[in-house]
Motif scaffolding. Sequence first.
Motif, PDB file in Angstrom:
ATOM      1  N   GLY A  15       7.019 -33.866 -18.509  1.00 40.27           N
ATOM      2  CA  GLY A  15       7.756 -35.029 -18.991  1.00 40.27           C
ATOM      3  C   GLY A  15       7.037 -36.414 -20.423  1.00 40.27           C
ATOM      4  N   SER A  21       5.134 -41.532 -24.735  1.00 45.04           N
ATOM      5  CA  SER A  21       5.735 -40.255 -23.809  1.00 45.04           C
ATOM      6  C   SER A  21       4.073 -40.962 -22.409  1.00 45.04           C
ATOM      7  CB  SER A  21       5.734 -38.973 -23.371  1.00 45.04           C
ATOM      8  OG  SER A  21       6.641 -38.695 -24.590  1.00 45.04           O
ATOM      9  N   ILE A  22       4.505 -42.207 -20.919  1.00 42.44           N
ATOM     10  CA  ILE A  22       3.623 -41.824 -20.584  1.00 42.44           C
ATOM     11  C   ILE A  22       3.098 -40.359 -20.003  1.00 42.44           C
ATOM     12  CG2 ILE A  22       3.477 -43.025 -18.164  1.00 42.44           C
ATOM     13  CD1 ILE A  22       5.966 -44.569 -18.811  1.00 42.44           C
ATOM     14  N   ASN A  41       7.777 -29.150 -20.104  1.00 40.18           N
ATOM     15  CA  ASN A  41       9.469 -30.173 -20.244  1.00 40.18           C
ATOM     16  C   ASN A  41      10.126 -29.282 -20.210  1.00 40.18           C
ATOM     17  OD1 ASN A  41      10.513 -32.394 -21.222  1.00 40.18           O
ATOM     18  ND2 ASN A  41       8.820 -33.192 -22.383  1.00 40.18           N
ATOM     19  N   ALA A  67      14.123 -29.477 -15.534  1.00 39.62           N
ATOM     20  CA  ALA A  67      13.742 -30.019 -13.781  1.00 39.62           C
ATOM     21  C   ALA A  67      14.964 -29.362 -12.564  1.00 39.62           C
ATOM     22  CB  ALA A  67      13.017 -30.987 -13.945  1.00 39.62           C
ATOM     23  N   SER A  94       7.629 -36.962 -14.602  1.00 43.03           N
ATOM     24  CA  SER A  94       7.809 -38.098 -15.118  1.00 43.03           C
ATOM     25  C   SER A  94       8.715 -37.742 -16.320  1.00 43.03           C
ATOM     26  CB  SER A  94       6.824 -38.448 -16.201  1.00 43.03           C
ATOM     27  OG  SER A  94       6.548 -39.116 -17.452  1.00 43.03           O
ATOM     28  N   SER A 149       8.683 -44.231 -11.383  1.00 41.83           N
ATOM     29  CA  SER A 149       9.739 -45.626 -10.770  1.00 41.83           C
ATOM     30  C   SER A 149      10.040 -47.109 -11.848  1.00 41.83           C
ATOM     31  CB  SER A 149      10.023 -45.398  -9.968  1.00 41.83           C
ATOM     32  OG  SER A 149      11.308 -46.077  -9.379  1.00 41.83           O
ATOM     33  N   LYS A 167      16.695 -44.124  -9.221  1.00 41.29           N
ATOM     34  CA  LYS A 167      15.671 -44.057  -8.773  1.00 41.29           C
ATOM     35  C   LYS A 167      15.265 -44.705  -7.853  1.00 41.29           C
ATOM     36  CE  LYS A 167      13.109 -43.810 -12.555  1.00 41.29           C
ATOM     37  NZ  LYS A 167      12.792 -43.006 -13.559  1.00 41.29           N
ATOM     38  N   THR A 197       8.426 -50.023 -20.913  1.00 43.44           N
ATOM     39  CA  THR A 197       7.908 -49.051 -21.955  1.00 43.44           C
ATOM     40  C   THR A 197       8.170 -48.551 -23.379  1.00 43.44           C
ATOM     41  OG1 THR A 197       6.117 -48.819 -19.883  1.00 43.44           O
ATOM     42  CG2 THR A 197       5.479 -47.837 -22.031  1.00 43.44           C
ATOM     43  N   THR A 199       9.408 -46.184 -25.031  1.00 46.09           N
ATOM     44  CA  THR A 199       9.197 -44.933 -24.956  1.00 46.09           C
ATOM     45  C   THR A 199      10.655 -44.585 -25.475  1.00 46.09           C
ATOM     46  OG1 THR A 199       9.702 -44.800 -23.119  1.00 46.09           O
ATOM     47  CG2 THR A 199       7.228 -44.819 -23.061  1.00 46.09           C
ATOM     48  N   ALA A 201      12.770 -42.713 -23.798  1.00 44.47           N
ATOM     49  CA  ALA A 201      13.373 -43.142 -22.458  1.00 44.47           C
ATOM     50  C   ALA A 201      13.115 -44.131 -22.370  1.00 44.47           C
ATOM     51  CB  ALA A 201      12.760 -42.606 -21.130  1.00 44.47           C
TER      52      ALA A 201
HETATM   53  P1  NAI Z   1       9.606 -39.677 -22.093  1.00 42.09           P
HETATM   54  O1  NAI Z   1      11.143 -39.871 -22.788  1.00 42.09           O
HETATM   55  O2  NAI Z   1       8.405 -40.088 -22.862  1.00 42.09           O
HETATM   56  O3  NAI Z   1       9.932 -39.093 -21.412  1.00 42.09           O
HETATM   57  C1  NAI Z   1      10.889 -38.504 -20.293  1.00 42.09           C
HETATM   58  C2  NAI Z   1      10.770 -36.939 -20.595  1.00 42.09           C
HETATM   59  O4  NAI Z   1      11.909 -36.417 -19.662  1.00 42.09           O
HETATM   60  C3  NAI Z   1      10.905 -35.982 -21.468  1.00 42.09           C
HETATM   61  O5  NAI Z   1       9.437 -35.657 -21.977  1.00 42.09           O
HETATM   62  C4  NAI Z   1      12.184 -35.512 -20.662  1.00 42.09           C
HETATM   63  O6  NAI Z   1      12.089 -34.033 -22.247  1.00 42.09           O
HETATM   64  C5  NAI Z   1      12.120 -35.250 -19.762  1.00 42.09           C
HETATM   65  N1  NAI Z   1      13.475 -34.870 -19.342  1.00 42.09           N
HETATM   66  C6  NAI Z   1      14.819 -35.112 -19.940  1.00 42.09           C
HETATM   67  N2  NAI Z   1      15.374 -33.638 -19.252  1.00 42.09           N
HETATM   68  C7  NAI Z   1      14.624 -32.750 -18.323  1.00 42.09           C
HETATM   69  C8  NAI Z   1      14.737 -31.913 -17.646  1.00 42.09           C
HETATM   70  N3  NAI Z   1      16.160 -31.409 -17.834  1.00 42.09           N
HETATM   71  N4  NAI Z   1      13.974 -31.250 -17.453  1.00 42.09           N
HETATM   72  C9  NAI Z   1      12.306 -31.248 -17.632  1.00 42.09           C
HETATM   73  N5  NAI Z   1      12.003 -32.537 -18.328  1.00 42.09           N
HETATM   74  C10 NAI Z   1      13.549 -33.413 -18.491  1.00 42.09           C
HETATM   75  O7  NAI Z   1       9.692 -41.111 -21.449  1.00 42.09           O
HETATM   76  P2  NAI Z   1       9.050 -42.077 -20.491  1.00 42.09           P
HETATM   77  O8  NAI Z   1       9.015 -43.885 -20.086  1.00 42.09           O
HETATM   78  O9  NAI Z   1       7.214 -41.168 -20.466  1.00 42.09           O
HETATM   79  O10 NAI Z   1       9.791 -41.388 -19.288  1.00 42.09           O
HETATM   80  C11 NAI Z   1       8.426 -41.009 -18.122  1.00 42.09           C
HETATM   81  C12 NAI Z   1       9.450 -41.876 -16.783  1.00 42.09           C
HETATM   82  O11 NAI Z   1       9.393 -42.673 -16.428  1.00 42.09           O
HETATM   83  C13 NAI Z   1      10.264 -41.310 -16.450  1.00 42.09           C
HETATM   84  O12 NAI Z   1      10.958 -40.706 -15.598  1.00 42.09           O
HETATM   85  C14 NAI Z   1      10.875 -42.840 -16.747  1.00 42.09           C
HETATM   86  O13 NAI Z   1      12.251 -43.234 -16.140  1.00 42.09           O
HETATM   87  C15 NAI Z   1      10.276 -43.727 -16.396  1.00 42.09           C
HETATM   88  N6  NAI Z   1      10.168 -45.168 -16.623  1.00 42.09           N
HETATM   89  C16 NAI Z   1      10.192 -45.189 -17.755  1.00 42.09           C
HETATM   90  C17 NAI Z   1       9.801 -46.471 -18.231  1.00 42.09           C
HETATM   91  C18 NAI Z   1      10.524 -47.318 -19.923  1.00 42.09           C
HETATM   92  O14 NAI Z   1      10.729 -48.545 -19.722  1.00 42.09           O
HETATM   93  N7  NAI Z   1       9.823 -46.371 -20.497  1.00 42.09           N
HETATM   94  C19 NAI Z   1       9.817 -47.648 -16.968  1.00 42.09           C
HETATM   95  C20 NAI Z   1      10.080 -47.109 -15.521  1.00 42.09           C
HETATM   96  C21 NAI Z   1       9.724 -45.505 -15.690  1.00 42.09           C
END
Ligand code: NAI
Length: 273
Positions: A15, A21-22, A41, A67, A94, A149, A167, A197, A199, A201
């Motif tokens: 991710g 990204s986190i 990824n 994934a 992630s 989550s 989630k 956060t 990012t 997403a």
């Molecule tokens: P991000 O957009 O940087 O990361 C999401 C990742 O999921 C990306 O790297 C994307 O390429 C990957 N992804 C999407 N479809 C995919 C697939 N089919 N196969 C493999 N990878 C795939 O955003 P972030 O915020 O770092 O998200 C990471 C996790 O944190 C996610 O589960 C998100 O729901 C969760 N989260 C985020 C919050 C926020 O406010 N940003 C709050 C709470 C949880």
Amino acid sequence: MSSNLLAGKVGIISGALNEESIAWKVALKAHAEGARFVLTNAPLAMRMGEINKLSEQCNAPIIPADATSMEDLEKLFSGAQEQLGGKIDFVLHSIGMSANIRKGKHYGELNYEWYQKTLDVSAMSLHRMLAVAEKQDAFNEWGSVVALSYIAAQRAFLDYTDMSQAKAMLESIARSYGQRLGKLKKVRVNTISQSPTKTTAGTGISGFDAFFEYADRLSPLGNAPAEACADYCISLFSDLTRYVTMQNLMHDGGFSTTGISEEIVELITNSKA
Ligand code: NAI
């Protein structure tokens, strides 16, 4: 400052899309704490190429994997063990994506094909990963899996649409597979419920700025930043948390247990003045 908390440990970090990204921050911290790992990824996300920078910084090979593809995940886990020279100690899930959110669909007009895709990408993928790892006997004993989550699993946040169900499912899979892997391999599985956060997403959700501000003003500690989330992940990968499993761990500055805050009271009082 590093304490070598992950010295000798090897893992898989999914991710990391860009510096926001986190997962990107988790990778940097895991590297600083002495871990070796593979980055992964979706092949589509790789095209942006930013992950190459992280790979160089952390000296971490990249194995692309969608994934939702068992074939890709099988190659990911076997490739990771081959490249890292042994079984896996930690996995970061992630991964999140909703076409319904991307296309601005409200909760009453969700496209059901996209809904299924949301659940597959964002939740079932955790089950797929763990099932592949189990089949390959890929985990070392006392390994640790963390998935990210959000509190919309427990509370209604309408703009989060189908990701709320994703989630809830993700957290449930963490409990069920946590029980199974705990017995089989002493591996723990937890979810971290993170504050909003900024990012790719996160900011894709309509009304995100309001979510973010509201949570920040309600939480006594303010929203937890991505770096602090990464610290929490590292602690869960480390041997200091070996008996924490099947939990949804709130990392939200106190948001989930606060009723109202002075800041929100002031905001509403001032808006009426
Ligand atoms: P991000 O957009 O940087 O990361 C999401 C990742 O999921 C990306 O790297 C994307 O390429 C990957 N992804 C999407 N479809 C995919 C697939 N089919 N196969 C493999 N990878 C795939 O955003 P972030 O915020 O770092 O998200 C990471 C996790 O944190 C996610 O589960 C998100 O729901 C969760 N989260 C985020 C919050 C926020 O406010 N940003 C709050 C709470 C949880």
